[in-house]
Design a protein around this motif. Structure first.
Motif, PDB file in Angstrom:
ATOM      1  N   PRO A 188       0.836  -1.211   0.000  1.00  0.00           N
ATOM      2  CA  PRO A 188       0.000   0.000   0.000  1.00  0.00           C
ATOM      3  C   PRO A 188       0.868   1.257   0.000  1.00  0.00           C
ATOM      4  CG  PRO A 188      -0.065  -1.109   2.135  1.00  0.00           C
ATOM      5  CD  PRO A 188       0.598  -2.045   1.189  1.00  0.00           C
ATOM      6  N   MET A 189       0.379   2.282  -0.682  1.00  0.00           N
ATOM      7  CA  MET A 189       1.116   3.535  -0.810  1.00  0.00           C
ATOM      8  C   MET A 189       1.170   4.271   0.530  1.00  0.00           C
ATOM      9  SD  MET A 189       2.211   3.844  -3.928  1.00  0.00           S
ATOM     10  CE  MET A 189       2.494   5.616  -4.063  1.00  0.00           C
ATOM     11  N   VAL A 190       2.330   4.875   0.812  1.00  0.00           N
ATOM     12  CA  VAL A 190       2.505   5.730   1.988  1.00  0.00           C
ATOM     13  C   VAL A 190       3.314   6.954   1.559  1.00  0.00           C
ATOM     14  CG1 VAL A 190       2.376   3.905   3.729  1.00  0.00           C
ATOM     15  CG2 VAL A 190       4.560   4.410   2.633  1.00  0.00           C
ATOM     16  N   ASP A 191       3.274   7.992   2.375  1.00  0.00           N
ATOM     17  CA  ASP A 191       4.037   9.199   2.045  1.00  0.00           C
ATOM     18  C   ASP A 191       5.534   8.967   2.164  1.00  0.00           C
ATOM     19  OD1 ASP A 191       1.729  10.644   1.566  1.00  0.00           O
ATOM     20  OD2 ASP A 191       1.559  11.337   3.648  1.00  0.00           O
ATOM     21  N   SER A 192       5.925   8.120   3.105  1.00  0.00           N
ATOM     22  CA  SER A 192       7.348   7.835   3.330  1.00  0.00           C
ATOM     23  C   SER A 192       7.504   6.381   3.744  1.00  0.00           C
ATOM     24  CB  SER A 192       7.922   8.746   4.420  1.00  0.00           C
ATOM     25  OG  SER A 192       9.188   8.277   4.842  1.00  0.00           O
ATOM     26  N   PRO A 193       8.526   5.671   3.218  1.00  0.00           N
ATOM     27  CA  PRO A 193       8.753   4.280   3.632  1.00  0.00           C
ATOM     28  C   PRO A 193       8.943   4.131   5.136  1.00  0.00           C
ATOM     29  CG  PRO A 193      10.021   4.769   1.661  1.00  0.00           C
ATOM     30  CD  PRO A 193       9.450   6.075   2.141  1.00  0.00           C
ATOM     31  N   ASN A 194       9.335   5.217   5.806  1.00  0.00           N
ATOM     32  CA  ASN A 194       9.525   5.138   7.250  1.00  0.00           C
ATOM     33  C   ASN A 194       8.218   4.821   7.983  1.00  0.00           C
ATOM     34  OD1 ASN A 194      11.824   5.443   9.116  1.00  0.00           O
ATOM     35  ND2 ASN A 194      10.471   6.909  10.144  1.00  0.00           N
ATOM     36  N   GLU A 195       7.087   5.130   7.327  1.00  0.00           N
ATOM     37  CA  GLU A 195       5.799   4.829   7.933  1.00  0.00           C
ATOM     38  C   GLU A 195       5.608   3.317   8.100  1.00  0.00           C
ATOM     39  OE1 GLU A 195       2.422   6.799   6.220  1.00  0.00           O
ATOM     40  OE2 GLU A 195       3.601   8.599   5.747  1.00  0.00           O
ATOM     41  N   TYR A 196       6.201   2.547   7.182  1.00  0.00           N
ATOM     42  CA  TYR A 196       6.122   1.088   7.299  1.00  0.00           C
ATOM     43  C   TYR A 196       6.797   0.633   8.596  1.00  0.00           C
ATOM     44  CZ  TYR A 196       4.924   0.965   2.282  1.00  0.00           C
ATOM     45  OH  TYR A 196       4.337   1.136   1.059  1.00  0.00           O
ATOM     46  N   ILE A 197       7.959   1.218   8.889  1.00  0.00           N
ATOM     47  CA  ILE A 197       8.698   0.837  10.092  1.00  0.00           C
ATOM     48  C   ILE A 197       7.912   1.200  11.342  1.00  0.00           C
ATOM     49  CG2 ILE A 197      10.801   1.276  11.428  1.00  0.00           C
ATOM     50  CD1 ILE A 197      11.226  -0.494   8.975  1.00  0.00           C
ATOM     51  N   LEU A 198       7.323   2.403  11.338  1.00  0.00           N
ATOM     52  CA  LEU A 198       6.525   2.820  12.491  1.00  0.00           C
ATOM     53  C   LEU A 198       5.347   1.868  12.707  1.00  0.00           C
ATOM     54  CD1 LEU A 198       6.487   6.702  11.933  1.00  0.00           C
ATOM     55  CD2 LEU A 198       7.983   5.366  13.429  1.00  0.00           C
ATOM     56  N   SER A 199       4.709   1.464  11.617  1.00  0.00           N
ATOM     57  CA  SER A 199       3.591   0.526  11.722  1.00  0.00           C
ATOM     58  C   SER A 199       4.058  -0.838  12.213  1.00  0.00           C
ATOM     59  CB  SER A 199       2.882   0.376  10.369  1.00  0.00           C
ATOM     60  OG  SER A 199       2.295   1.591   9.966  1.00  0.00           O
ATOM     61  N   ALA A 200       5.248  -1.273  11.742  1.00  0.00           N
ATOM     62  CA  ALA A 200       5.782  -2.569  12.166  1.00  0.00           C
ATOM     63  C   ALA A 200       5.996  -2.603  13.673  1.00  0.00           C
ATOM     64  CB  ALA A 200       7.088  -2.857  11.435  1.00  0.00           C
ATOM     65  N   VAL A 201       6.559  -1.518  14.225  1.00  0.00           N
ATOM     66  CA  VAL A 201       6.840  -1.455  15.662  1.00  0.00           C
ATOM     67  C   VAL A 201       5.553  -1.312  16.473  1.00  0.00           C
ATOM     68  CG1 VAL A 201       7.994  -0.121  17.467  1.00  0.00           C
ATOM     69  CG2 VAL A 201       9.158  -0.532  15.282  1.00  0.00           C
ATOM     70  N   GLN A 202       4.654  -0.461  16.007  1.00  0.00           N
ATOM     71  CA  GLN A 202       3.411  -0.201  16.758  1.00  0.00           C
ATOM     72  C   GLN A 202       2.473  -1.397  16.751  1.00  0.00           C
ATOM     73  OE1 GLN A 202       2.015   3.343  14.833  1.00  0.00           O
ATOM     74  NE2 GLN A 202       3.617   4.632  15.725  1.00  0.00           N
ATOM     75  N   GLU A 203       2.356  -2.042  15.590  1.00  0.00           N
ATOM     76  CA  GLU A 203       1.411  -3.157  15.457  1.00  0.00           C
ATOM     77  C   GLU A 203       2.064  -4.522  15.674  1.00  0.00           C
ATOM     78  OE1 GLU A 203      -1.108  -2.930  12.028  1.00  0.00           O
ATOM     79  OE2 GLU A 203      -0.963  -0.726  11.945  1.00  0.00           O
ATOM     80  N   LYS A 204       3.394  -4.502  15.877  1.00  0.00           N
ATOM     81  CA  LYS A 204       4.150  -5.745  16.059  1.00  0.00           C
ATOM     82  C   LYS A 204       3.881  -6.733  14.921  1.00  0.00           C
ATOM     83  CE  LYS A 204       4.621  -5.411  21.076  1.00  0.00           C
ATOM     84  NZ  LYS A 204       6.039  -5.027  20.953  1.00  0.00           N
ATOM     85  N   ASP A 205       3.940  -6.211  13.722  1.00  0.00           N
ATOM     86  CA  ASP A 205       3.678  -7.006  12.527  1.00  0.00           C
ATOM     87  C   ASP A 205       4.799  -6.753  11.518  1.00  0.00           C
ATOM     88  OD1 ASP A 205       2.775  -8.337  10.316  1.00  0.00           O
ATOM     89  OD2 ASP A 205       0.722  -7.560  10.441  1.00  0.00           O
ATOM     90  N   LEU A 206       5.601  -7.774  11.258  1.00  0.00           N
ATOM     91  CA  LEU A 206       6.750  -7.627  10.358  1.00  0.00           C
ATOM     92  C   LEU A 206       6.341  -7.624   8.890  1.00  0.00           C
ATOM     93  CD1 LEU A 206       9.401  -9.841  12.191  1.00  0.00           C
ATOM     94  CD2 LEU A 206       9.160  -7.359  12.204  1.00  0.00           C
ATOM     95  N   MET A 207       5.069  -7.773   8.605  1.00  0.00           N
ATOM     96  CA  MET A 207       4.614  -7.575   7.238  1.00  0.00           C
ATOM     97  C   MET A 207       4.997  -6.171   6.775  1.00  0.00           C
ATOM     98  SD  MET A 207       0.704  -7.589   5.741  1.00  0.00           S
ATOM     99  CE  MET A 207       0.225  -6.232   6.845  1.00  0.00           C
ATOM    100  N   TYR A 208       4.916  -5.190   7.670  1.00  0.00           N
ATOM    101  CA  TYR A 208       5.273  -3.817   7.315  1.00  0.00           C
ATOM    102  C   TYR A 208       6.783  -3.678   7.090  1.00  0.00           C
ATOM    103  CZ  TYR A 208       0.526  -2.717   8.752  1.00  0.00           C
ATOM    104  OH  TYR A 208      -0.847  -2.664   8.842  1.00  0.00           O
ATOM    105  N   PHE A 209       7.552  -4.495   7.805  1.00  0.00           N
ATOM    106  CA  PHE A 209       8.999  -4.512   7.574  1.00  0.00           C
ATOM    107  C   PHE A 209       9.289  -5.010   6.154  1.00  0.00           C
ATOM    108  CE2 PHE A 209      13.103  -6.783   7.690  1.00  0.00           C
ATOM    109  CZ  PHE A 209      13.949  -5.748   8.076  1.00  0.00           C
ATOM    110  N   SER A 210       8.545  -6.011   5.702  1.00  0.00           N
ATOM    111  CA  SER A 210       8.698  -6.499   4.324  1.00  0.00           C
ATOM    112  C   SER A 210       8.317  -5.414   3.320  1.00  0.00           C
ATOM    113  CB  SER A 210       7.840  -7.742   4.097  1.00  0.00           C
ATOM    114  OG  SER A 210       8.315  -8.836   4.840  1.00  0.00           O
ATOM    115  N   PHE A 211       7.304  -4.620   3.642  1.00  0.00           N
ATOM    116  CA  PHE A 211       6.928  -3.506   2.766  1.00  0.00           C
ATOM    117  C   PHE A 211       8.096  -2.500   2.669  1.00  0.00           C
ATOM    118  CE2 PHE A 211       2.117  -3.952   3.914  1.00  0.00           C
ATOM    119  CZ  PHE A 211       2.071  -5.139   3.184  1.00  0.00           C
TER     120      PHE A 211
END
Length: 391
Positions: free
Chosen positions: A41-64
């Protein structure tokens, strides 16, 4: 801890099969092993994926995040391989390094603090470099016990190669005493001839300059390698002035202080000939070879090394190449000669007679002679030579 994370990639597949044709991995795929389909999914910055990975404890966002970060990671690995001295594009090794970097990125994920103002890509930058260095440290046969020591060894190598007083500079840089600096210098001297050694500059970046010597035997290998220095010095002192000069200049070593310079700047045989008026380049080369042989004999007498002397007794040729030959060999340049028969076409040999001092059980000297001659290029098979090896 990451064990509390999930990593569910349901709905996503790898965009490129790792091994689509049953052959080795092609470079195009090696550079795209983290690409996903469909697109994340599109985000303004790839760093948002990392923030989501840490907050939601889901490494799917790390793969993104990896999906978007992969081109930058590829660039860093290529830069590393560019000064690594090996195959610049061994795809298996490329992927191994990339996966090592990914593991390091995962390990550091929990330490990332966005409140400090840096994006994850910036934060992870030095740790990726450490991962690549740690990977190579595991490959190198001279490796030290820790990554910290590994970096300090490389730092000393740079200072040794680029400053007049490496010990003082190292001591000043790391605020350590001279004894510790001299220990690192000893390590650097000890590993110089084991394999290519690419050093880091004072900022920790690799220079791409190989300061290792070549893989032929020479006395600088032995000079700074442990307790042999005194034996080498005694042997060297028995040479005449011309022999000493030829060896010091050609091997880029100072026998007074022990400094080994860059081989890039060592004089050619033409330049050595000019130093000794009346000599030619070929004459200077022959004189140098004689000096090496003489020093070898002196080192054998000192008990610093072993050597096998070889002399071609007969040969037969086929299509301008040596097909078979008989070589005589002498152990440690003394005693009765032995004899070895060679079939170079088939790459085989037979010990006809053992030399004095060669043992019936190991045939140590004969085996050294056989290994040396069977690995020689046919057109370079010597009529006479001395092959030195360490104790």
């Amino acid at each position: 801890m990451l064990h509390s994370f999930t990593w569910n990639m349901t709905g996503y597949i790898l965009k490129h099969a790792v091994n689509p044709h049953g052959d080795s991995i092609i470079p195009y795929v090696a550079e795209r092993i983290f690409q996903l389909e469909p697109e994340p999914p599109m985000v303004d910055s790839p760093n948002e994926y990392i923030l989501s990975a840490v907050q939601e404890k889901d490494l799917m966002y790390f793969s993104f995040f990896l999906h978007h970060y992969e081109p930058q990671l590829n660039k860093r690995i290529k830069s590393f391989l560019g000064v690594d001295g090996g195959n610049l594009y061994d795809t298996d090794r490329f992927i191994d390094i990339k996966l090592s970097c990914r593991e390091q990125m995962l390990q550091k994920l929990m330490d990332y603090d966005p409140a400090k103002g840096a994006e994850y890509a910036t934060y992870i930058f030095p740790f990726i470099r450490d991962a690549m260095l740690r990977f190579r440290m595991g490959e190198e046969k001279w490796s030290v016990s820790s990554l910290t020591n590994y970096k300090m060894v490389r730092s000393m190598a740079w200072l040794y190669h680029n400053t007049k007083d490496a010990v003082s500079e190292f001591s000043k840089k790391y605020n350590c005493d001279f004894a510790l600096a001299e220990e690192y210098l000893r390590v650097v001297r000890g590993i110089r001839n084991q394999q290519p050694f690419y050093v880091t500059d004072e900022d920790g970046e690799e220079t791409g300059e190989d300061v290792a010597l070549d893989d032929t035997w020479n006395y600088s290998d032995i000079l700074w390698n442990g307790i042999q220095a005194e034996k080498v010095q005694r042997a060297f002192d028995k040479l005449n002035y011309r022999e000493q000069t030829l060896l010091e200049k050609r091997l880029a070593i100072c026998m007074t202080c022990g400094h080994v310079g860059s081989w890039k700047g060592r004089p050619t045989f033409e330049e050595l000939a000019v130093m000794f008026e009346g000599s030619t380049a070929s004459g200077a080369e022959r004189a140098y070879r004689r000096a090496v042989d003489k020093l070898t004999e002196l080192l054998v007498a000192e008990g610093a090394i072993h050597a096998v002397r070889l002399k071609q007794k007969s040969k037969t040729k086929r299509k301008k190449k040596i097909a078979t030959a008989i070589y005589e060999y002498q152990a440690d340049c003394d005693g009765e000669w032995g004899q070895i028969s060679f079939d170079f076409e088939n790459g085989t040999s037979e010990i006809v007679r053992l030399a004095d001092w060669d043992t019936m059980k190991t045939n140590r000297f004969a085996n050294k002679a056989i290994a040396y001659l069977l690995n020689c290029e046919n057109e370079k098979l010597p009529k006479e030579t001395i092959v030195a090896f360490e104790l």
